[in-house]
Design a protein around this motif. Structure first.
Motif, PDB file in Angstrom:
ATOM      1  N   ARG A  92       0.828  -1.199   0.000  1.00  0.00           N
ATOM      2  CA  ARG A  92       0.000   0.000   0.000  1.00  0.00           C
ATOM      3  C   ARG A  92       0.866   1.254   0.000  1.00  0.00           C
ATOM      4  NH1 ARG A  92      -2.766  -1.210   3.980  1.00  0.00           N
ATOM      5  NH2 ARG A  92      -1.851   0.076   5.649  1.00  0.00           N
ATOM      6  N   ILE A  93       0.451   2.215  -0.803  1.00  0.00           N
ATOM      7  CA  ILE A  93       1.111   3.525  -0.849  1.00  0.00           C
ATOM      8  C   ILE A  93       0.244   4.516  -0.076  1.00  0.00           C
ATOM      9  CG2 ILE A  93       1.894   5.413  -2.331  1.00  0.00           C
ATOM     10  CD1 ILE A  93       2.086   3.305  -4.616  1.00  0.00           C
ATOM     11  N   ASP A  94       0.835   5.189   0.887  1.00  0.00           N
ATOM     12  CA  ASP A  94       0.153   6.268   1.607  1.00  0.00           C
ATOM     13  C   ASP A  94       0.751   7.582   1.101  1.00  0.00           C
ATOM     14  OD1 ASP A  94      -0.714   8.251   3.399  1.00  0.00           O
ATOM     15  OD2 ASP A  94      -0.792   6.842   5.077  1.00  0.00           O
ATOM     16  N   ARG A  95       0.041   8.222   0.190  1.00  0.00           N
ATOM     17  CA  ARG A  95       0.579   9.424  -0.446  1.00  0.00           C
ATOM     18  C   ARG A  95       0.676  10.595   0.513  1.00  0.00           C
ATOM     19  NH1 ARG A  95      -3.399  10.233  -5.184  1.00  0.00           N
ATOM     20  NH2 ARG A  95      -2.245  12.195  -5.333  1.00  0.00           N
ATOM     21  N   GLN A  96      -0.249  10.671   1.477  1.00  0.00           N
ATOM     22  CA  GLN A  96      -0.223  11.785   2.428  1.00  0.00           C
ATOM     23  C   GLN A  96       1.003  11.686   3.335  1.00  0.00           C
ATOM     24  OE1 GLN A  96      -2.678  13.674   0.699  1.00  0.00           O
ATOM     25  NE2 GLN A  96      -2.751  14.496   2.788  1.00  0.00           N
ATOM     26  N   ALA A  97       1.236  10.477   3.843  1.00  0.00           N
ATOM     27  CA  ALA A  97       2.371  10.274   4.748  1.00  0.00           C
ATOM     28  C   ALA A  97       3.666  10.032   3.991  1.00  0.00           C
ATOM     29  CB  ALA A  97       2.087   9.086   5.670  1.00  0.00           C
ATOM     30  N   LYS A  98       3.561   9.795   2.663  1.00  0.00           N
ATOM     31  CA  LYS A  98       4.708   9.454   1.820  1.00  0.00           C
ATOM     32  C   LYS A  98       5.422   8.220   2.372  1.00  0.00           C
ATOM     33  CE  LYS A  98       7.168  12.821   0.053  1.00  0.00           C
ATOM     34  NZ  LYS A  98       7.984  14.037  -0.084  1.00  0.00           N
ATOM     35  N   THR A  99       4.617   7.153   2.506  1.00  0.00           N
ATOM     36  CA  THR A  99       5.158   5.881   2.981  1.00  0.00           C
ATOM     37  C   THR A  99       4.670   4.741   2.097  1.00  0.00           C
ATOM     38  OG1 THR A  99       3.306   5.533   4.520  1.00  0.00           O
ATOM     39  CG2 THR A  99       5.290   6.646   5.386  1.00  0.00           C
ATOM     40  N   LEU A 100       5.412   3.640   2.187  1.00  0.00           N
ATOM     41  CA  LEU A 100       5.069   2.424   1.454  1.00  0.00           C
ATOM     42  C   LEU A 100       5.049   1.262   2.431  1.00  0.00           C
ATOM     43  CD1 LEU A 100       4.664   0.917  -1.304  1.00  0.00           C
ATOM     44  CD2 LEU A 100       7.146   0.577  -1.305  1.00  0.00           C
TER      45      LEU A 100
END
Length: 566
Positions: A92-100
């Motif tokens: 999963r990509i979390d674009r807000q947190a900029k994490t994978l």
């Protein structure tokens, strides 16, 4: 000291490793990580058919550098300072947190990685027909190293005698050759009316004839209705017309679809072709996320429309741009593609660049002209081999829109010439005096490509009225009355003829036999020879003596895609 940039690359086949390596060369201090679901890295996937076919036997050649070093995680860490995590899935990509979020497939452990820039290179997934029996054992694709290993084991073990290849595109044709070389009885099944749909029908038919001549069976205009099996294992394929073909192996090669699930779930925009939407910088709808390779769509530079172009060379070029831009900002571009492709077909090659006639007309480019040239790549005394090329140009400007080439000669060289001409937006007039390298071991004095341009120039200037073999056959089938002249020598005529009511009229005898021509000066006369050079000269003679409707059958005997008399 500036803060280290963190770049994560999802995908370790072609575009991903190229992006990571480019990023490293531009920033020695960046933290770069590749996440790869498969156990292998940087696989030369276009080489799979040749490994399966036994062209080479060392599997590591598919994953090693030109100097023989295997591109495994240790190599990436030591040689490039890149952490490559294989058998690891991006979840999963979390674009807000900029994490994978990732998962180790061996341990099941999950972990969250932060990124400054993310590069998605998740590739494409093989299409499978939605028909009964598709999950039977014995049905494979040739998309992964696992597929290549499976088919190579079959080849080495001689475990089967009959196989079907579903799909007559690039991978299908290359797989056909690989398995046929292993002594397996092969049938290629294509739902469309021809193999290799990037070619126009008449050139594709020449390829089909060659495949048949090499011992493989070809079925076109007939798709798969069902896979049949016993005890969970494939035993036959059933065609849409009801025919059942026994086989123990079916390789499905009906194309690929972009692997964009992860990106879609993150809310990234997907284009009309199903590929990720990227700009010329390979940047997605999120400015911190780039994408490259078979998961993206690209701009066709001729039509201006978006296309899905899953080619290995484009994946590397796109990856290179994405890697540089992830480090330096949007500094370089990948402008688009003209979709140049080539494949080996036993001892033929077949390829195209730009638009075929069919594709050009489908794109709304109706004011076009085409010409077919059949001639050798080198002089006869250097054992020149046949090339059959078709050129497509814009009629008003002479701008080159596309070229196709098939045959045992140097097809790759021809396509390279035309690809650069198309990229440079050259026209026929620029090509007729192209300054190409010449010596008998490499080329004719007038290269095949330049001769093709000369033919097109003659057509555009009204000096030659050409007619394709397909048009001639249609006229004959419709019952039209044609006066057909074979301008070859008698011994050539005796050896092989087309059997379409042609009359032998050697070029050297033509002027002395004009009384045998139709009295009606408007009669439709078709001239041809082996490659139609003599046919063109015969047409000029007849026009010089007043006949007004003389046409040259382009490519002559060598371009005739229908059965011939022997």
């Amino acid at each position: 000291m500036p803060e280290r940039k963190r770049i994560i690359v999802i995908g370790g086949s072609a575009a991903g490793p190229k992006a990571a390596a480019k990023a490293r060369r531009l920033d020695e201090n960046a933290e770069i990580v590749i996440i790869q679901k498969a156990p292998d890295l940087s696989m030369a996937s276009c080489g799979y058919p040749y490994y399966v076919g036994g062209v080479f036997d060392d599997r590591n050649m598919l994953i090693c550098t030109p100097t023989g070093e295997v591109r495994d995680p240790k190599f990436y860490l030591k040689a490039k300072g890149i952490v490559a995590r294989t058998e690891t899935e991006a979840l999963r990509i979390d674009r807000q947190a900029k994490t994978l979020l990732i998962r180790d497939l061996k341990s099941g452990a999950e972990e969250t990685l932060a990124y400054d820039k993310l590069i998605i290179a998740t590739g494409a997934l093989p299409k499978k027909p939605p028909i009964p029996g598709v999950e039977l054992d014995g049905i494979s694709t040739l998309q992964s190293m696992g597929d290549a290993d499976y088919l190579r084991d079959i080849r080495d073990g001689r475990q089967i005698t009959k196989a079907a290849v579903i799909g007559g595109g690039l991978i299908g044709i290359e797989t056909c050759e690989a398995l046929q070389l292993a002594g397996i009885d092969i049938t290629v099944i294509e739902m469309l009316p021809q193999l290799l749909t990037f070619l126009d029908w008449e050139l594709a038919k020449l390829v089909e004839n060659h495949v048949r001549a090499k011992g493989a069976n070809v079925i076109t205009d007939n798709g798969i209705a069902e896979f049949l099996g016993e005890n969970g294992r494939l035993t036959a394929v059933k065609l849409q017309n009801g025919t059942e073909l026994p086989c123990e192996l079916a390789v499905v090669a009906i194309g690929v679809t972009p692997n964009v699930r992860l990106a879609q779930e993150a809310g990234l925009e997907v284009g009309a072709t199903g590929g990720l939407l990227v700009n010329e910088y390979m940047q997605t709808s999120d400015p911190n996320i780039y994408a490259a390779g078979d998961c993206v769509e690209a701009l066709n530079l001729i039509t201006g429309k978006k296309v899905h172009a899953p080619y290995g060379d484009l994946a590397n070029l796109q990856g290179r741009a994405a890697g540089e831009n992830a480090v330096l900002g949007n500094a370089v571009t990948f402008p688009g593609t003209i979709q140049t492709g080539i494949c080996k077909v036993f001892d033929f090659a077949a390829g195209s660049t730009g638009l075929s006639e069919k594709a050009a007309r489908a794109a709304g480019l109706t004011e076009i002209e085409t010409v077919i040239n059949a001639s050798p790549d080198k002089p006869g005394f250097m054992e020149g081999k046949l090339l059959v090329s078709k050129l497509v140009v814009e009629k008003s400007s002479g701008r080159i829109l596309g070229a196709q080439c098939v045959g045992p000669g140097d097809v790759s060289k021809q396509l390279a010439i035309w690809a650069m001409a198309i990229k440079a937006r050259l026209g026929v007039e620029e090509m007729i005096n192209a300054d190409l390298p010449y010596a008998p071991p490499f080329s004719l004095a007038i290269d095949h490509s330049i001769a093709t341009a000369h033919l097109m120039q003659n057509k555009l200037k009204g000096r030659m009225r050409g007619i394709s073999c397909v048009e001639v056959k249609k006229k004959l089938d419709a019952g039209e009355r044609l006066f057909i002249l074979d301008n070859r020598a008698p011994e050539e005529f005796d050896q092989m003829r087309l059997g379409i009511g042609e009359r032998l009229m050697p070029l050297g005898a033509l002027r002395g036999r004009l009384n045998e021509m139709p009295a009606d000066k408007n009669a439709e006369i078709i001239c041809f020879c082996k490659i139609s050079l003599r046919g063109y000269e015969a047409a000029r003679v007849l026009e010089g003596h007043g006949w007004k409707n003389v046409k040259v059958m382009e490519g002559g005997v060598m371009a005739w895609p229908y059965p011939r008399e022997k």
